[in-house]
Write an enzyme that holds these catalytic residues in place. Structure first.
Site, PDB file in Angstrom:
ATOM      1  CG  HIS A   1       8.537  -1.947  -7.494  1.00 34.35           C
ATOM      2  ND1 HIS A   1       8.317  -0.620  -7.717  1.00 34.35           N
ATOM      3  CD2 HIS A   1       9.436  -2.342  -8.438  1.00 34.35           C
ATOM      4  CE1 HIS A   1       9.039  -0.208  -8.740  1.00 34.35           C
ATOM      5  NE2 HIS A   1       9.737  -1.240  -9.208  1.00 34.35           N
ATOM      6  CB  CYS A   2       2.644  -0.846  -7.154  1.00 37.37           C
ATOM      7  SG  CYS A   2       2.332  -0.714  -5.383  1.00 37.37           S
ATOM      8  CB  ALA A   3       3.387   4.068  -7.016  1.00 34.00           C
ATOM      9  CB  THR A   4       3.494   3.202  -2.246  1.00 31.96           C
ATOM     10  OG1 THR A   4       2.325   2.390  -2.396  1.00 31.96           O
ATOM     11  CG2 THR A   4       3.227   4.584  -2.818  1.00 31.96           C
ATOM     12  NE  ARG A   5      -0.076  -0.280  -1.184  1.00 35.70           N
ATOM     13  CZ  ARG A   5      -1.400  -0.445  -1.184  1.00 35.70           C
ATOM     14  NH1 ARG A   5      -1.907  -1.630  -1.420  1.00 35.70           N
ATOM     15  NH2 ARG A   5      -2.195   0.568  -0.943  1.00 35.70           N
TER      16      ARG A   5
END
Length: 637
Positions: A31-35
């Site tokens: 995952h990244c910051a939002t996804r």
């Protein structure tokens, strides 16, 4: 995480796993910051529409080989933890996830990607050489330059500089390939130096028979001591071989003598393989391709011309295109006309048209503009390496479009009986060499315009077909939710200040669909003038992402905020970013949160816009009151 939330996220995880084809179809997650990002064995079984309607999902799309599901800042961390536990997949970094995605490629795709990776690292040098070569070619033909000692001297220095970079390009390729495949880069440089050693006969002079070549006899094999000038494919292969040998000897040689013996064995074995196996095989393949193309122009009429112009730029990839100079010289000596020059010229401009076609389909991407524009300029002066290695070969379909454009230009060269009266320059400077007979100058312009237009059109169309499946999967805005006036914060309690210095822009103008379509929430963005990002509110830091490109806060009045520095900057893995706060810190408006090296991030090819998103859909924000203007840190927006 309380039990109620965990049960909710578990229900999402169970349904999500079902919609992506089951646990067995999942290869990796991160995952990244939002996804939430997922790599699947088979993307065709995914029900994107159903995933979009899942609880808490704000959008879903497929990018490359990754299924990306937008949950939003903070929330994605919790969903990821539950989903990871439910599926039994170990947590992965984003780089690990990319590696897993690469495993899905077929052998040809892997080779092309590896080739692209090698040349991306050395692209700045290739671009510099290409533009210097073009500049040198223009200046050298000006009487003003020839008659002025200073201008003449500067032009000579430019010519020397450009020639030096291209002359040592095999060394740069060997270095980059060795680095890409896990070897120590310095050993790639050593092998590159061996390839270009002055103790070897110059490859171009040897091809023309103007230098004596010494032959050694090793294991009964005749080994010619000829350099590898222009041997790009040989350099690439040697970079891979050197890397694999380095890894092998580092594992096998005892540690007590490893520092001395391992690089010695790597270099020695690499040198022997270079002259006995890799070099001859690489040269043989490239020479065979070159010879076949020349035969076609002499024996197959318009078809031969079209095929030569369509495939000639593939010879440039091998580095043996310089051999054509000897063939051109012989043609001029025998017939007084050079048919290869205009064919090579339309092949070049066809690839230039492909660059423009790719640019037109990706014009919103700042990195694309920064690479495509200088690459096209170099094409105008007959240098295609930046376009080939930086764009067309890397993305594959522009290379196809460019080859088709070149083929169409080649057919026009045949029908107009176009030829040159010299050799050495192409495209814009090359018009001076065109045979004026039979309206040669007009034919030259028509052939090039047709190749350029065809390269552009076919690349644009192929790009459209390539994106059609993704267009159907593009993220859609989350359903609008009713605002509750009861949660509206008093203006004084949650006054929002500028988080950066620069020009404010509406969220709709951010060049990323996730932000522009407000999937994470409404807000605004700032085009920064410096690399300092400050808190827009008095509140608490709830999350600083590991890569330091995003930070989440909650104001004292309960306003939830996401600040995202740049577009796709998660790929930098924290490079050029410094965090000055940590999770749980209390901050004041105007207090520095993160600093980043603005120019370095730009040079890396990333859009540096900084969106600020109000992520709580139930918290009323009067967006109409915001004025898009130049702001400084601390200004109330």
């Amino acid at each position: 995480m309380d039990e109620k939330k965990r049960q909710r996220y578990l229900a999402i995880s169970e349904k999500l796993a079902e919609l992506v084809g089951g646990k067995k179809n999942i290869q990796g997650i991160a995952h990244c910051a939002t996804r939430l990002r997922i790599v699947l064995e088979n993307n065709d079984v995914v029900d994107l529409k159903a995933i979009e309607d899942l609880d808490l999902v704000k959008g879903v799309f497929v990018a490359g080989d990754q299924l990306q599901i937008i949950f939003g800042a903070g929330l994605v961390n919790d969903v990821y933890e539950v989903f990871k536990d439910y599926t039994g997949k170990a947590g992965m970094s984003l780089s690990d996830l990319k590696t897993e995605a690469n495993k899905k490629m077929n052998p040809l795709q892997r080779i092309i990607k590896a080739l692209s990776d090698v040349f991306i690292d050395i692209m700045p040098g290739i671009l510099a050489a290409a533009l210097l070569t073009g500049l040198s070619g223009v200046l050298a033909n000006l009487d003003m330059v020839q008659n002025n000692a200073t201008l003449y001297g500067i032009t000579r220095l430019i010519n020397i500089s450009s020639g030096a970079i291209f002359g040592f390009l095999p060394l740069a390729v060997a270095y980059s390939a060795c680095k890409r495949f896990g070897g120590r880069p310095i050993l790639g440089i050593v092998v590159g130096c061996i390839m270009l050693s002055p103790s070897l006969a110059d490859a171009y002079a040897a091809a023309q028979g103007t230098v004596e070549v010494t032959t050694l006899h090793i294991f009964g094999l005749g080994v010619e001591l000829v350099g590898f000038q222009g041997g790009i494919i040989v350099a690439l292969l040697m970079g891979v071989v050197t890397a694999k040998l380095d890894i092998f000897f580092e594992k096998k040689v005892p540690e007590v003598v490893r520092l001395l013996v391992s690089p010695l064995l790597t270099t020695l074995v690499s040198a022997i393989l270079l002259f006995t196996v890799v070099g001859p095989v690489g040269r043989g393949l490239a020479s065979g391709l070159t010879g076949a193309l020349v035969w076609m122009t002499q024996n197959l009429g318009v078809f031969g011309y079209a095929v030569f112009a369509g495939f000639q730029q593939l010879v440039v990839i091998t580095g043996l295109h310089h051999i054509f100079g000897a063939i051109e010289a012989q043609l001029l000596a025998d017939t007084g006309r050079n048919i290869l020059n205009p064919l090579m010229s339309v092949a070049i401009i066809g690839q230039g048209g492909a660059v423009l076609g790719y640019l037109s389909g990706n014009y919103r991407d700042a990195r694309t503009k920064e690479l495509c524009i200088p690459s096209f300029i170099s094409v105008l002066f007959g240098i295609t390496e930046p376009a080939l290695f930086g764009i067309n070969l890397r993305f594959r379909y522009p290379l196809v479009g460019g080859c088709i454009g070149g083929a169409i230009g080649g057919a026009i060269v045949y029908f107009t009986n176009l030829a040159a009266l010299g050799f050495g320059t192409t495209v814009l400077p090359g018009i001076a060499l065109a045979d004026p007979a039979n309206n040669g100058y007009v034919s030259y312009i028509i052939a090039h315009a047709a190749a350029l237009a065809a390269g552009f059109a076919f690349t644009f169309v192929l790009g459209g077909f390539r994106k059609k499946p993704e267009a159907a999967e593009a993220p859609k805005p989350a359903p609008a939710k009713k605002e509750t006036a009861e949660k509206a914060a008093p203006a004084g309690e949650d006054a929002v200040h500028a988080h950066a210095t620069g020009q404010m822009i509406p969220m709709e103008e951010v060049k990323d669909e996730t932000f522009a379509q407000k999937m994470l929430g409404d807000g605004f963005a700032i085009l920064p003038e410096d690399g300092e990002v400050c808190s827009p509110v008095n509140g608490t830091v709830t999350s600083v992402f590991d890569t330091k490109h995003a930070v989440c806060l909650v104001s004292d009045g309960g306003l939830e905020i996401l600040i995202h520095i740049g577009i796709d900057t998660v790929n930098l893995q924290g490079k050029h970013f410094t965090a000055h706060v940590k999770d749980g810190d209390t901050v004041k408006a105007g207090q520095p949160l993160i600093t980043f090296e603005l120019e370095q991030v730009k040079k890396a090819g990333y859009d540096t816009v900084i969106p600020l998103v109000f992520t709580d859909p139930d918290h009323q924000i009067d967006m109409d009151s915001l004025r898009m203007r130049y702001v400084k840190h601390g200004d109330i927006v």
